[in-house]
Design an enzyme around this catalytic site. Structure first.
Site, mmCIF file in Angstrom:
data_model
loop_
_atom_site.group_PDB
_atom_site.id
_atom_site.type_symbol
_atom_site.label_atom_id
_atom_site.label_comp_id
_atom_site.label_asym_id
_atom_site.label_seq_id
_atom_site.Cartn_x
_atom_site.Cartn_y
_atom_site.Cartn_z
ATOM 1 C CE LYS A 22 -1.624 1.707 4.029
ATOM 2 N NZ LYS A 22 -1.324 3.121 4.300
ATOM 3 C CG ASN A 23 2.318 2.775 3.494
ATOM 4 O OD1 ASN A 23 1.151 3.081 3.216
ATOM 5 N ND2 ASN A 23 2.723 2.594 4.732
ATOM 6 C CB CYS A 123 -5.006 10.626 10.903
ATOM 7 S SG CYS A 123 -3.475 9.832 11.381
ATOM 8 N NE ARG A 128 0.727 10.852 9.862
ATOM 9 C CZ ARG A 128 0.161 9.843 9.208
ATOM 10 N NH1 ARG A 128 -0.982 9.373 9.631
ATOM 11 N NH2 ARG A 128 0.716 9.331 8.128
ATOM 12 C CG ASP A 313 3.372 1.854 9.247
ATOM 13 O OD1 ASP A 313 3.560 2.079 8.037
ATOM 14 O OD2 ASP A 313 3.065 2.733 10.063
ATOM 15 N NE ARG A 405 -7.188 4.742 5.021
ATOM 16 C CZ ARG A 405 -6.249 5.369 5.751
ATOM 17 N NH1 ARG A 405 -6.403 5.478 7.049
ATOM 18 N NH2 ARG A 405 -5.193 5.887 5.183
HETATM 19 C C1 EPZ Z 1 4.305 7.205 5.994
HETATM 20 O O1 EPZ Z 1 3.562 8.265 6.569
HETATM 21 C C2 EPZ Z 1 3.377 6.002 5.957
HETATM 22 N N1 EPZ Z 1 2.217 6.298 5.112
HETATM 23 C C3 EPZ Z 1 2.896 5.669 7.370
HETATM 24 O O2 EPZ Z 1 2.104 4.479 7.288
HETATM 25 C C4 EPZ Z 1 4.132 5.371 8.226
HETATM 26 O O3 EPZ Z 1 3.718 5.133 9.558
HETATM 27 C C5 EPZ Z 1 5.087 6.572 8.191
HETATM 28 O O4 EPZ Z 1 5.438 6.881 6.821
HETATM 29 C C6 EPZ Z 1 6.386 6.295 8.954
HETATM 30 O O5 EPZ Z 1 7.019 5.157 8.429
HETATM 31 C C7 EPZ Z 1 2.346 6.198 3.760
HETATM 32 O O6 EPZ Z 1 3.405 5.881 3.246
HETATM 33 C C8 EPZ Z 1 1.119 6.487 2.950
HETATM 34 P P1 EPZ Z 1 6.488 10.570 8.005
HETATM 35 P P2 EPZ Z 1 4.171 9.778 6.544
HETATM 36 O O7 EPZ Z 1 6.420 11.819 7.204
HETATM 37 O O8 EPZ Z 1 4.947 9.974 5.310
HETATM 38 C C9 EPZ Z 1 6.735 13.907 11.364
HETATM 39 C C10 EPZ Z 1 0.268 3.091 7.701
HETATM 40 O O9 EPZ Z 1 -0.168 2.601 8.752
HETATM 41 N N2 EPZ Z 1 6.586 14.845 10.244
HETATM 42 O O10 EPZ Z 1 7.652 9.637 7.803
HETATM 43 O O11 EPZ Z 1 3.063 10.701 6.854
HETATM 44 C C11 EPZ Z 1 5.482 13.096 11.603
HETATM 45 O O12 EPZ Z 1 4.584 13.797 12.459
HETATM 46 C C12 EPZ Z 1 0.720 4.536 7.673
HETATM 47 O O13 EPZ Z 1 0.410 2.466 6.612
HETATM 48 C C13 EPZ Z 1 6.733 16.206 10.485
HETATM 49 O O14 EPZ Z 1 6.982 16.635 11.610
HETATM 50 O O15 EPZ Z 1 5.162 9.714 7.799
HETATM 51 C C14 EPZ Z 1 6.011 11.853 12.249
HETATM 52 O O16 EPZ Z 1 6.230 12.110 13.629
HETATM 53 C C15 EPZ Z 1 0.498 5.242 9.006
HETATM 54 N N3 EPZ Z 1 6.594 17.075 9.442
HETATM 55 C C16 EPZ Z 1 7.377 11.649 11.583
HETATM 56 O O17 EPZ Z 1 7.714 12.916 11.000
HETATM 57 C C17 EPZ Z 1 6.319 16.647 8.172
HETATM 58 O O18 EPZ Z 1 6.222 17.482 7.254
HETATM 59 C C18 EPZ Z 1 7.377 10.612 10.482
HETATM 60 O O19 EPZ Z 1 6.355 10.959 9.550
HETATM 61 C C19 EPZ Z 1 6.159 15.259 7.948
HETATM 62 C C20 EPZ Z 1 6.307 14.380 9.003
#
Ligand code: EPZ
Length: 427
Positions: A22-23, A123, A128, A313, A405
């Protein structure tokens, strides 16, 4: 709304096919915006989020055709064609349902010189933010404006110049948006402390197959040399390492033995290490990953971390497994601020878990008991299913839209390996 009814106690055994990731799919699909030629993606999982993305792409004038596949097949082939883009706005009502829509920002900006995307909002697992997405696009030369709940990004008239950016926090999505914006920039872009998740590698491999020039793939230092245009491609989505890890926990908690067909151990090292530490037998074979319970489960202590660390995850699913381990496990969720919503529901099933801030203490119990439980987010829902498979009696999991999802035809796959599980209308 549907619910799933599980009668626990069946040992899972047999072969279960792992779907496309999915990701990975959610970042490969928007790449169709980067070329006026057809992009065909194979092994796309049949998931609500992918359907949502297809609908969003249609809003931009991207045509999508699904190659014939039998209803009983898992996955599907979809071709995206974007000879002309007829819209550059991703509206609130679509983005709020699927926050991964933010991943159209980079490619739309690269192709059209502008993009307007509703702020995705938070969410269940955290607020996020997308500040890093915006900062890295500015570093590549975009002008970013926030107004009325929307992000509006514009490139200079001659196109994005490229630039350099060092991520203060590893961000999967921001790295993906940066890659998809930089591939058509006029100059070079260098990213430091970029995310290294296998899904990022899959994205880079697709972009290179489309004609992009990228160095440092799989490392945290990536250099992208912008090119004038990208051509179409046919590409197979990688297998879903989180789905595979989830079903490995399901097999182990039931004392079963399964073959996860198509699972790639190279992408699952931290998960495999944790399973082995818990006493689970895990062996790679030609077909995929062979997983077998191997006596009593043992407690495990770990912290989630960006790849190659233990995936956030997988935290909820491993926690469900550790509810049945001998001894006490200590888990630390370092990525998201609110990713323990499965804990109260697991405790209602007889688990004994205490949380304090980002730490969860899982005291192993001899038995879990079935209950009516509520899914709150995607991976939390899966942890409740895993617990239900081992629990005494019947478990009913409500709010299945969370599960749908991220897990393709979950009850069919679990039935394939002997689970007593059915989906019924919630009435
Ligand atoms: C991706 O989300 C995945 N989703 C998530 O999977 C996964 O948990 C996450 O990466 C971490 O591996 C998809 O790929 C669609 P991040 P993403 O940006 O990209 C902070 C699932 O269950 N952050 O790596 O949104 C954020 O708050 C989902 O399949 C900022 O501060 O995750 C978090 O603490 C859930 N500013 C950390 O970074 C930003 O602009 C990691 O988030 C972006 C993120």
């Amino acid at each position: 709304m549907d619910k799933i009814i599980i009668r626990g106690g069946c040992k899972l055994s047999g072969t279960l096919p792992i779907s496309g990731a999915k990701n990975a799919a959610l970042t490969l699909v928007p790449c169709a915006l980067l070329t006026d030629e057809p992009l065909t993606l194979r092994n796309l999982p049949r998931l609500a989020d992918i359907d949502g993305f297809q609908h969003l792409m249609n809003q931009f004038g991207v045509s999508t055709t699904i190659a014939g596949s039998r209803p009983e097949d898992f996955g599907r082939v979809m071709t995206f064609e974007a000879p002309r883009i007829t819209g550059t706005v991703a509206p609130y009502d679509l983005v709020r349902k699927m926050r991964a829509s933010i991943l159209v920002l980079g490619p739309m900006l690269a192709r059209m010189g502008e993009a307007t995307v509703s702020l995705p909002g938070g969410c269940a697992i955290g607020n996020r933010p997308i500040d890093l997405h915006l900062k890295v696009l500015e570093a590549i030369g975009a002008e970013i404006e926030l107004a009325a709940g929307y992000v509006r990004a514009r490139a200079p008239d001659g196109g994005l110049p490229g630039g350099r950016f060092s991520f203060p926090v590893v961000s999967v999505g921001a790295t993906e948006n940066a890659l998809m914006a930089a591939v058509l920039a006029n100059g070079k872009t260098t990213l430091h402390n970029a995310a290294r998740e296998p899904e990022i590698v899959d994205l880079c491999r697709l972009l290179v197959a489309m004609g992009a020039k990228i160095e440092g793939i799989g490392s945290s230092d990536i250099t992208i040399h912008g090119v004038k245009r990208l051509h179409g491609a046919t590409y197979r989505v990688m297998s879903d390492r989180i789905e595979a890890g989830s079903y490995a926990c399901a097999a182990a908690i039931t004392g079963g033995e399964v073959m996860l067909a198509g699972a790639e151990i190279e992408e699952m090292e931290a998960t495999v290490a944790a399973l082995r530490q818990a006493g689970v037998h895990v062996e790679p074979t030609q077909e995929g990953l062979h997983v077998a319970a191997n006596g009593a489960l043992r407690a495990v202590n770990l912290s989630t971390a960006p790849y190659p660390g233990f995936a956030t995850d997988m935290q909820a699913q491993l926690m469900a497994l550790l509810c049945r381990a001998e001894g006490t496990s200590v888990l630390n969720e370092t990525i998201f601020e609110n990713r323990y919503m499965h804990v109260p529901e697991l405790n209602r099933m007889g688990a004994h878990i205490e949380t304090s801030g980002r730490t969860a203490i899982v005291h192993g119990v001899a038995q879990l008991s079935g209950a009516e439980v509520m899914a709150t987010d995607l991976r939390a829902s899966m942890s409740l299913v895993i617990a239900g498979l081992a629990a005494e009696g019947e478990t009913q999991v409500h709010r299945l839209y969370h599960l749908d999802r991220g897990y393709e035809r979950l009850e069919e796959k679990l039935s394939l390996i002997g689970a007593d599980i059915e989906r019924v209308g919630d009435g």
